[in-house]
Design a protein around this motif. Structure first.
Motif, PDB file in Angstrom:
ATOM      1  N   ILE B 177       0.839  -1.206   0.000  1.00 13.34           N
ATOM      2  CA  ILE B 177       0.000   0.000   0.000  1.00 13.34           C
ATOM      3  C   ILE B 177       0.875   1.258   0.000  1.00 13.34           C
ATOM      4  O   ILE B 177       0.583   2.227  -0.709  1.00 13.34           O
ATOM      5  CB  ILE B 177      -0.969  -0.018   1.202  1.00 13.34           C
ATOM      6  N   ALA B 178       1.975   1.245   0.759  1.00 11.62           N
ATOM      7  CA  ALA B 178       2.861   2.419   0.781  1.00 11.62           C
ATOM      8  C   ALA B 178       3.414   2.704  -0.612  1.00 11.62           C
ATOM      9  O   ALA B 178       3.462   3.857  -1.053  1.00 11.62           O
ATOM     10  CB  ALA B 178       4.014   2.202   1.769  1.00 11.62           C
ATOM     11  N   VAL B 179       3.814   1.654  -1.327  1.00 14.41           N
ATOM     12  CA  VAL B 179       4.356   1.842  -2.676  1.00 14.41           C
ATOM     13  C   VAL B 179       3.268   2.320  -3.630  1.00 14.41           C
ATOM     14  O   VAL B 179       3.468   3.243  -4.419  1.00 14.41           O
ATOM     15  CB  VAL B 179       4.994   0.535  -3.190  1.00 14.41           C
ATOM     16  N   LEU B 180       2.108   1.706  -3.508  1.00 18.24           N
ATOM     17  CA  LEU B 180       1.007   2.082  -4.412  1.00 18.24           C
ATOM     18  C   LEU B 180       0.617   3.545  -4.225  1.00 18.24           C
ATOM     19  O   LEU B 180       0.439   4.286  -5.197  1.00 18.24           O
ATOM     20  CB  LEU B 180      -0.193   1.173  -4.150  1.00 18.24           C
ATOM     21  N   ASP B 185      -1.436   8.899  -8.083  1.00 24.00           N
ATOM     22  CA  ASP B 185      -2.093  10.038  -7.459  1.00 24.00           C
ATOM     23  C   ASP B 185      -3.558   9.658  -7.254  1.00 24.00           C
ATOM     24  O   ASP B 185      -4.422   9.959  -8.071  1.00 24.00           O
ATOM     25  CB  ASP B 185      -1.958  11.271  -8.355  1.00 24.00           C
ATOM     26  N   LEU B 186      -3.799   8.967  -6.155  1.00 23.85           N
ATOM     27  CA  LEU B 186      -5.134   8.402  -5.929  1.00 23.85           C
ATOM     28  C   LEU B 186      -5.990   9.290  -5.045  1.00 23.85           C
ATOM     29  O   LEU B 186      -7.139   8.961  -4.763  1.00 23.85           O
ATOM     30  CB  LEU B 186      -4.998   7.016  -5.271  1.00 23.85           C
ATOM     31  N   GLY B 187      -5.413  10.406  -4.598  1.00 21.85           N
ATOM     32  CA  GLY B 187      -6.191  11.296  -3.743  1.00 21.85           C
ATOM     33  C   GLY B 187      -6.413  10.720  -2.355  1.00 21.85           C
ATOM     34  O   GLY B 187      -7.318  11.132  -1.639  1.00 21.85           O
ATOM     35  N   ILE B 188      -5.568   9.723  -1.990  1.00 19.78           N
ATOM     36  CA  ILE B 188      -5.698   9.152  -0.650  1.00 19.78           C
ATOM     37  C   ILE B 188      -4.516   9.640   0.178  1.00 19.78           C
ATOM     38  O   ILE B 188      -3.364   9.440  -0.209  1.00 19.78           O
ATOM     39  CB  ILE B 188      -5.698   7.610  -0.698  1.00 19.78           C
ATOM     40  N   ASP B 189      -4.808  10.261   1.280  1.00 18.77           N
ATOM     41  CA  ASP B 189      -3.745  10.806   2.122  1.00 18.77           C
ATOM     42  C   ASP B 189      -3.683   9.958   3.390  1.00 18.77           C
ATOM     43  O   ASP B 189      -4.259  10.308   4.410  1.00 18.77           O
ATOM     44  CB  ASP B 189      -4.055  12.280   2.433  1.00 18.77           C
ATOM     45  N   PRO B 248      -3.921  -9.230  11.446  1.00 20.07           N
ATOM     46  CA  PRO B 248      -3.627  -7.854  11.859  1.00 20.07           C
ATOM     47  C   PRO B 248      -3.329  -6.943  10.663  1.00 20.07           C
ATOM     48  O   PRO B 248      -2.478  -7.254   9.837  1.00 20.07           O
ATOM     49  CB  PRO B 248      -2.388  -8.008  12.745  1.00 20.07           C
ATOM     50  N   VAL B 249      -4.058  -5.845  10.607  1.00 20.20           N
ATOM     51  CA  VAL B 249      -3.835  -4.832   9.564  1.00 20.20           C
ATOM     52  C   VAL B 249      -3.921  -3.474  10.247  1.00 20.20           C
ATOM     53  O   VAL B 249      -4.894  -3.193  10.951  1.00 20.20           O
ATOM     54  CB  VAL B 249      -4.903  -4.917   8.446  1.00 20.20           C
ATOM     55  N   ASN B 250      -2.902  -2.649  10.047  1.00 18.54           N
ATOM     56  CA  ASN B 250      -2.947  -1.305  10.630  1.00 18.54           C
ATOM     57  C   ASN B 250      -4.112  -0.497  10.054  1.00 18.54           C
ATOM     58  O   ASN B 250      -4.470  -0.667   8.889  1.00 18.54           O
ATOM     59  CB  ASN B 250      -1.636  -0.569  10.355  1.00 18.54           C
ATOM     60  N   GLY B 251      -4.662   0.403  10.884  1.00 19.18           N
ATOM     61  CA  GLY B 251      -5.839   1.169  10.491  1.00 19.18           C
ATOM     62  C   GLY B 251      -5.723   1.900   9.157  1.00 19.18           C
ATOM     63  O   GLY B 251      -6.575   1.723   8.273  1.00 19.18           O
ATOM     64  N   PRO B 252      -4.692   2.732   8.975  1.00 19.84           N
ATOM     65  CA  PRO B 252      -4.588   3.470   7.712  1.00 19.84           C
ATOM     66  C   PRO B 252      -4.466   2.546   6.501  1.00 19.84           C
ATOM     67  O   PRO B 252      -4.998   2.836   5.432  1.00 19.84           O
ATOM     68  CB  PRO B 252      -3.303   4.291   7.902  1.00 19.84           C
ATOM     69  N   THR B 253      -3.773   1.423   6.682  1.00 22.25           N
ATOM     70  CA  THR B 253      -3.610   0.471   5.583  1.00 22.25           C
ATOM     71  C   THR B 253      -4.950  -0.187   5.264  1.00 22.25           C
ATOM     72  O   THR B 253      -5.331  -0.348   4.100  1.00 22.25           O
ATOM     73  CB  THR B 253      -2.558  -0.592   5.972  1.00 22.25           C
ATOM     74  N   ARG B 254      -5.694  -0.554   6.314  1.00 24.38           N
ATOM     75  CA  ARG B 254      -7.008  -1.151   6.101  1.00 24.38           C
ATOM     76  C   ARG B 254      -7.916  -0.155   5.373  1.00 24.38           C
ATOM     77  O   ARG B 254      -8.631  -0.525   4.419  1.00 24.38           O
ATOM     78  CB  ARG B 254      -7.639  -1.578   7.425  1.00 24.38           C
ATOM     79  N   GLY B 255      -7.851   1.104   5.809  1.00 26.99           N
ATOM     80  CA  GLY B 255      -8.691   2.118   5.166  1.00 26.99           C
ATOM     81  C   GLY B 255      -8.356   2.280   3.693  1.00 26.99           C
ATOM     82  O   GLY B 255      -9.256   2.344   2.842  1.00 26.99           O
ATOM     83  N   CYS B 257      -6.944   0.070   1.753  1.00 31.92           N
ATOM     84  CA  CYS B 257      -7.360  -1.151   1.056  1.00 31.92           C
ATOM     85  C   CYS B 257      -8.857  -1.090   0.736  1.00 31.92           C
ATOM     86  O   CYS B 257      -9.282  -1.461  -0.367  1.00 31.92           O
ATOM     87  CB  CYS B 257      -7.076  -2.397   1.901  1.00 31.92           C
ATOM     88  N   GLU B 258      -9.638  -0.621   1.709  1.00 36.62           N
ATOM     89  CA  GLU B 258     -11.089  -0.561   1.484  1.00 36.62           C
ATOM     90  C   GLU B 258     -11.426   0.427   0.375  1.00 36.62           C
ATOM     91  O   GLU B 258     -12.238   0.134  -0.508  1.00 36.62           O
ATOM     92  CB  GLU B 258     -11.816  -0.214   2.790  1.00 36.62           C
ATOM     93  N   LEU B 259     -10.783   1.596   0.411  1.00 40.51           N
ATOM     94  CA  LEU B 259     -11.035   2.597  -0.628  1.00 40.51           C
ATOM     95  C   LEU B 259     -10.656   2.080  -2.015  1.00 40.51           C
ATOM     96  O   LEU B 259     -11.294   2.394  -3.013  1.00 40.51           O
ATOM     97  CB  LEU B 259     -10.231   3.872  -0.336  1.00 40.51           C
ATOM     98  N   LEU B 260      -9.563   1.289  -2.056  1.00 47.02           N
ATOM     99  CA  LEU B 260      -9.036   0.831  -3.346  1.00 47.02           C
ATOM    100  C   LEU B 260      -9.611  -0.514  -3.772  1.00 47.02           C
ATOM    101  O   LEU B 260      -9.318  -0.999  -4.861  1.00 47.02           O
ATOM    102  CB  LEU B 260      -7.504   0.725  -3.257  1.00 47.02           C
ATOM    103  N   GLY B 261     -10.412  -1.119  -2.898  1.00 45.85           N
ATOM    104  CA  GLY B 261     -10.973  -2.420  -3.232  1.00 45.85           C
ATOM    105  C   GLY B 261      -9.935  -3.526  -3.249  1.00 45.85           C
ATOM    106  O   GLY B 261     -10.044  -4.488  -4.005  1.00 45.85           O
TER     107      GLY B 261
END
Lengths: 342, 342
Positions: B177-180, B185-189, B248-255, B257-261
């Motif tokens: 997710i960090a690399v992606l 430019d996905l507009g995800i901060d 276990p998935v960190n919160g920001p990473t889970r978020g 992932c959900e946004l990106l499907g």
């Protein structure tokens, strides 16, 4: 640091050396890496190992006498061999381009298998990555080799002394010219084939034949014999004088070099070795090399000859004695006359 | 063979596996390469060695939490570690693009030196090649590692049996997710950082802590935890059922992932391990991992948890038990949702 990487940094000459010495070594240097030999020699739990790695980006992928897959095996096998180590295992990593025909990849795997069998090594680990079309010219290969140290002491250019003689195991410049003619439409129709082959039997014959009379050994790839001799002269703080008439070059290769304005001494080889030996064992060294007949994918030494002698100075200088009695400086190349020949 | 290489062949899923099994192994296969483990285990003159190689083509070169140089060290160190081997030396080969800023290359060498120091390995041999602008996306790195076998017996997925439990050493999916997010430019901060780090201390803790209760160990890189579990299930002829709520998935990473499907189970990691252990030592394994605190460029195990159990069948099948009591098949990926994350 505003400088940029240029093709010259990959040519094996002066720019390559500066990149390594000024950018890489200050960051990664340690007592194993810093000698800049063909392979690192180390001891792991009592085993005396040699380790080396090489990236192959030759263009085109196939050329008369070889292809990238075979070259990737021979190149790494040969770095072990000239370090005095018997090649044992290789690894192979591939960067493949999206859209590359599977058959092309399969052919290179076949070439690697054949070269590995000829050299007596196994490929024991691998990796493949894929990049977008246009981002890898079809296929890059990186091989890494692990060998068993066979020479004791290991050949080391720092052991070269005035009076030593320089031997080449056979005709030079075939590889670079074969690749160049395959790449460019130069209108030259010459029967030049790459010499790509394992040099381990040559190296082994020298190690077993002349023992510690063997001072230094190298396979003159990028930058050719001229670059190897310059590296030798710098490492040992000696001068080397080449008898240019004695340097063996096959007729078609010599003709192509003349047409193209290239000096064969700077053209890459992938199946011969340059060895520096003490004068007392020079005849034994030639006999040992000439007894190696070679075969498919294995280099022979029937054309071995003395091409140069080591002088006390000026330190680091390589000169050529021409047929007409003249002398010229044979320097490290600054630019890159033949990019991507391995 | 009219098929062509596609990005999917580099994704670490089903297409990668078919490329290896159908194209590579028939040509290069031998008893060391064919097990397709993370590293080849071999004996040279009494030394029990592990050898592995990896190509790195991550895009962009830098991302939150890491960069290609550090990744190239950690990735190969980790392949040795999960094979049960203590990393000893690395080699590094670079394909550089004409025009690359020297400062960019120098930064990656610095990153490699730092990662190597953290992992306790030396980089002992290297090679640089230069290709034309546009032919290498700036910089590719291939590292090869040689290690000393530490685990006896070596972890081997074929030893997995029904009743065994599957442990992950910490939160997953951060690296991919960090690399992606750095690339597109996905507009995800989101505050997601790659987990790239050496896992040797984790592996060593398990090996020393639970001995042969350790059945199998892998670093779930390309294709993520889902791919690792599929490979385990196939190798052992067992089924694996994942308790999805336990992963276990960190919160920001889970978020993100959900946004990106994206399913975090399929996203790459570079600083955690998946281990399969016998049920009697599961608590000891968790304790051993949790005692590893980690540090800069070294992975810790304080977040280690059990995420799955091994069932007798159906052979090769991985399923997920969802929070709501449902079940789904977790298959090998056919395509490539996240190209070039390592």
């Amino acid at each position: 640091m505003t400088e940029r990487i240029t093709m010259a940094h990959g040519a094996g000459g002066g720019a390559s050396r500066r990149l390594i010495e000024e950018v890489c070594l200050p960051r990664l240097g340690n007592d194993l890496l810093s000698p800049l030999s063909d392979a690192a020699l180390l001891n792991v739990d009592g085993a005396r190992l040699a380790v080396t790695t090489d990236a192959f980006v030759v263009r085109p992928l196939r050329f008369p006498g070889g292809s990238i897959g075979g070259l990737a095996v021979h190149g790494t096998v040969n770095d072990l061999a000239v370090s005095g180590a018997e090649p044992v295992v290789l690894t192979a990593a591939f960067v493949l381009e999206d859209g590359l025909a599977l058959a092309v990849f399969a052919d290179e795997l076949d070439a690697m298998a054949k070269a590995a069998a000829a050299a007596g090594v196994r490929i024991v680990a691998g990796d493949t990555k894929v990049v977008e079309a246009g981002a890898a010219d079809g296929l890059y290969v990186v091989t890494t080799g692990v060998g068993r140290q066979h020479a004791d002491p290991a050949p080391d250019p720092r052991r070269i002394e005035p009076g030593d003689v320089v031997i080449v195991s056979g005709p030079i410049a075939d590889h670079g010219i074969a690749v160049l003619l395959a790449r460019e439409d130069l209108g030259i129709d010459a029967a030049v084939r790459s010499d790509a082959a394992s040099v381990w039997p040559l190296a082994e014959a020298l190690i077993d034949g002349i023992g510690d009379g063997l001072r230094a050994m190298r396979d003159p790839t990028r930058g050719g014999v001229a670059t190897t001799l310059n590296e030798f002269a710098r490492s040992a703080g000696v001068a080397i004088e080449v008898d240019e008439a004695a340097v063996p070059v096959n007729g078609p290769t010599r003709g192509a070099c003349e047409l193209l304005g290239l000096d064969p001494l700077y053209v890459a080889n992938e199946g011969c070795i340059v060895a520096v030996v003490t004068p007392d064992v020079a005849d034994d060294a030639l006999a040992a090399l000439r007894a190696v007949r070679g075969g498919p994918a294995v280099a022979g030494g029937t054309g071995a000859v003395v091409i140069a002698e080591v002088l006390s100075g000026p330190s680091g200088r390589v000169t050529g004695r021409t047929t007409f009695g003249g002398r010229r400086i044979i320097d490290l190349l600054a630019g890159d006359p033949l990019p991507r020949i391995c």
